[in-house]
Design a protein around this motif. Structure first.
Motif: not given
Length: 156
Positions: A133-142, A144-156
């Motif tokens: 859900k968090v990834a979908d939100y961030l990807l929709y806002r444009g 970059e996927s590698h940054l999004v997943y990097q952040k998610l792995n950092e926080y979750l």
């Protein structure tokens, strides 16, 4: 009663000067406005040239203002910014120049804040569903996927 408003080239030119002076516009929007005013193609070209020559219209300046505004206010990532500018028929060169307006540190800081804020908003017990859900939100806002997943792995 349907009154058809017609404009002389000078009237249309004045109207479009004000339109462009009010806020940055892209060529596509200005052309559409002239077509909506029922101007003939020759008049549209003449007015477009005038607006560009007198610096009312400037694609690069529009792209820079667009990127600064959408990043600062809507917190869009680079993918979304590029997509929206391409939709407005902005050249690759102008897009590349405009993206340099975003400070690298601000970019990562904004992604950080957005990620943390969204994680706090999503009420989901299942960690994988929450991540999605968090990834979908961030990807929709444009973002970059590698940054999004990097952040998610950092926080979750």
């Amino acid at each position: 009663m349907n009154l058809q408003t017609t404009y002389t080239v000078d009237e249309a030119q004045k109207k479009l000067e004000n339109y462009c002076a009010y806020q940055e516009r892209c060529h596509k929007d200005v052309r559409k406005k002239l077509k909506d005013m029922k101007m003939i193609p020759e008049a549209i070209d003449k007015i477009m040239v005038h607006l560009i020559d007198h610096n009312f219209l400037n694609e690069e300046r529009f792209a820079k203002a667009f990127v600064r505004g959408k990043f600062r206010i809507k917190k869009w990532g680079k993918n979304r910014l590029v997509r929206e500018l391409k939709f407005k028929d902005i050249s690759k060169y102008a897009i590349d120049v405009a993206l340099k307006e975003i400070d690298e540190a601000d970019y990562f800081e904004t992604l950080n804040e957005l990620t943390q804020k969204r994680i706090a908003q999503v009420n989901e017990k299942n960690i994988y569903k929450k991540k999605k859900k968090v990834a979908d939100y961030l990807l929709y806002r444009g973002w970059e996927s590698h940054l999004v997943y990097q952040k998610l792995n950092e926080y979750l």
